[in-house]
Design a protein around this motif. Structure first.
Motif, short mmCIF file in Angstrom:
data_model
loop_
_atom_site.label_atom_id
_atom_site.label_comp_id
_atom_site.label_asym_id
_atom_site.label_seq_id
_atom_site.Cartn_x
_atom_site.Cartn_y
_atom_site.Cartn_z
N VAL A 59 0.86 -1.19 0.00
CA VAL A 59 0.00 0.00 0.00
C VAL A 59 0.89 1.24 0.00
CG1 VAL A 59 -1.82 1.29 1.17
CG2 VAL A 59 -1.78 -1.21 1.32
N ASN A 60 0.55 2.20 -0.84
CA ASN A 60 1.29 3.46 -0.89
C ASN A 60 0.76 4.38 0.20
OD1 ASN A 60 2.54 5.85 -1.42
ND2 ASN A 60 1.81 6.07 -3.52
N LEU A 61 1.56 4.54 1.25
CA LEU A 61 1.17 5.43 2.36
C LEU A 61 2.17 6.58 2.48
CD1 LEU A 61 0.23 2.65 4.95
CD2 LEU A 61 -1.34 4.07 3.61
N THR A 62 2.82 6.90 1.39
CA THR A 62 3.80 7.98 1.37
C THR A 62 3.19 9.29 1.85
OG1 THR A 62 4.90 6.95 -0.53
CG2 THR A 62 5.42 9.26 -0.08
N GLY A 63 3.88 9.96 2.75
CA GLY A 63 3.42 11.26 3.23
C GLY A 63 2.55 11.21 4.46
N TYR A 64 2.17 10.02 4.89
CA TYR A 64 1.34 9.88 6.09
C TYR A 64 2.21 9.50 7.28
CZ TYR A 64 -2.62 9.93 2.89
OH TYR A 64 -3.53 10.30 1.94
N SER A 65 2.08 10.23 8.36
CA SER A 65 2.85 9.93 9.57
C SER A 65 2.21 8.77 10.33
CB SER A 65 2.92 11.16 10.47
OG SER A 65 1.63 11.44 11.01
N ASN A 66 2.94 8.22 11.27
CA ASN A 66 2.37 7.16 12.11
C ASN A 66 1.14 7.66 12.87
OD1 ASN A 66 4.22 5.26 11.32
ND2 ASN A 66 5.49 5.40 13.15
N THR A 67 1.20 8.92 13.27
CA THR A 67 0.04 9.49 13.98
C THR A 67 -1.18 9.54 13.06
OG1 THR A 67 1.53 10.87 15.31
CG2 THR A 67 -0.80 11.47 15.28
N LEU A 112 1.59 13.01 -16.62
CA LEU A 112 2.63 12.90 -15.60
C LEU A 112 2.55 14.08 -14.64
CD1 LEU A 112 5.76 11.80 -17.71
CD2 LEU A 112 4.21 10.35 -16.37
N VAL A 113 2.32 15.26 -15.17
CA VAL A 113 2.20 16.46 -14.34
C VAL A 113 1.00 16.34 -13.41
CG1 VAL A 113 1.74 18.95 -14.34
CG2 VAL A 113 3.35 17.97 -16.00
N GLN A 114 -0.13 15.90 -13.95
CA GLN A 114 -1.34 15.75 -13.13
C GLN A 114 -1.13 14.73 -12.02
OE1 GLN A 114 -4.47 14.77 -15.88
NE2 GLN A 114 -4.29 16.69 -17.00
N THR A 115 -0.47 13.64 -12.35
CA THR A 115 -0.21 12.62 -11.34
C THR A 115 0.71 13.17 -10.26
OG1 THR A 115 -0.43 10.84 -12.98
CG2 THR A 115 0.67 10.29 -10.91
N ALA A 116 1.76 13.86 -10.67
CA ALA A 116 2.70 14.44 -9.71
C ALA A 116 2.01 15.46 -8.81
CB ALA A 116 3.87 15.08 -10.44
N ALA A 132 6.46 15.27 -0.39
CA ALA A 132 7.23 16.51 -0.45
C ALA A 132 7.88 16.70 -1.81
CB ALA A 132 8.30 16.50 0.64
N ASN A 133 8.01 15.63 -2.58
CA ASN A 133 8.64 15.71 -3.90
C ASN A 133 7.70 16.25 -4.98
OD1 ASN A 133 10.91 14.62 -2.80
ND2 ASN A 133 10.61 12.57 -3.62
N SER A 134 6.42 16.34 -4.66
CA SER A 134 5.41 16.68 -5.66
C SER A 134 5.73 17.98 -6.41
CB SER A 134 4.04 16.81 -4.99
OG SER A 134 3.06 17.27 -5.90
N LYS A 135 5.95 19.07 -5.68
CA LYS A 135 6.15 20.37 -6.32
C LYS A 135 7.40 20.38 -7.20
CE LYS A 135 3.67 23.16 -2.91
NZ LYS A 135 3.78 24.26 -1.92
#
Length: 202
Positions: free
Chosen positions: A89-97, A178-182, A188-191
């Protein structure tokens, strides 16, 4: 000491003191909010994980036998085969909290494992794609990277190489996807990815 200089110095010290005091208050407030969220998160009961967006690796569509004599390629393929039997599962960007608040404290270990599997997945996909690309199997590498993008990877190289491929093959219109997906990434890498794509392919 000149009175003007003295007055300026005193004013500077007062302003600096006020700024430091404000920063200290904001820091304490942020810390208090953090611990309050942690307290609330630790009280959330376990919730079902059935509705998570589990990622299935389409091994049957991948060029598994291509460059199989290369030990690095074999390693990538072996890792993907192992991962295909694991929850991803992609949980990138979500903290443990964040995860504990959403799914309950009792699920945090499982969720961390799922997310770690995802990290290994996208890194392995990019390594494999790079190996194929650098050896002339560009279209096969692009297919692998397209799958990575479909999972919303935040590995910037994936987007940049795909954009390069699209541009070279008269498919520049696909770069907008690709831009829309990003832009939709919870990362944090999105921008940085969006900015680089837009500047490189205006």
């Amino acid at each position: 000491m000149n009175l003007v200089v003295l007055a300026s110095l005193i004013l500077f010290i007062l302003i600096l003191s006020m700024l430091l005091s404000k920063k200290s208050r904001e820091s304490k407030k942020a810390e208090a909010l953090f611990w309050e969220r942690e307290r609330l998160a630790d009280s959330v009961r376990r919730k079902p994980l059935d509705h998570l967006d589990y990622i299935k690796i389409p091994l049957d569509t991948f060029p598994l036998n291509l460059m199989e004599e290369n030990p690095e390629v074999r390693e990538c393929v072996d890792i993907l085969k192992t991962l295909s039997t694991q929850p991803i599962v992609n949980l990138t960007g979500y903290s443990n909290t964040d995860l504990k608040l959403e799914y309950g404290t009792a699920n945090i270990t499982a969720l961390s494992d799922y997310d770690q599997n995802y990290t290994v997945l996208v890194r392995t996909l990019q390594k494999w794609a790079d190996l194929l690309w650098d050896n002339g199997f560009v279209s096969q590498a692009a297919a692998i990277m397209e799958f990575a993008v479909s999972t919303k990877t935040d590995i910037s190289r994936t987007y940049y190489r795909l954009a390069e491929y699209y541009c070279a093959n008269g498919q520049k219109d696909k770069i907008s996807f690709l831009v829309q997906t990003a832009q939709s990434l919870h990362s944090a890498n999105s921008k940085a990815i969006v900015r680089t794509l837009q500047e490189s392919y205006p």
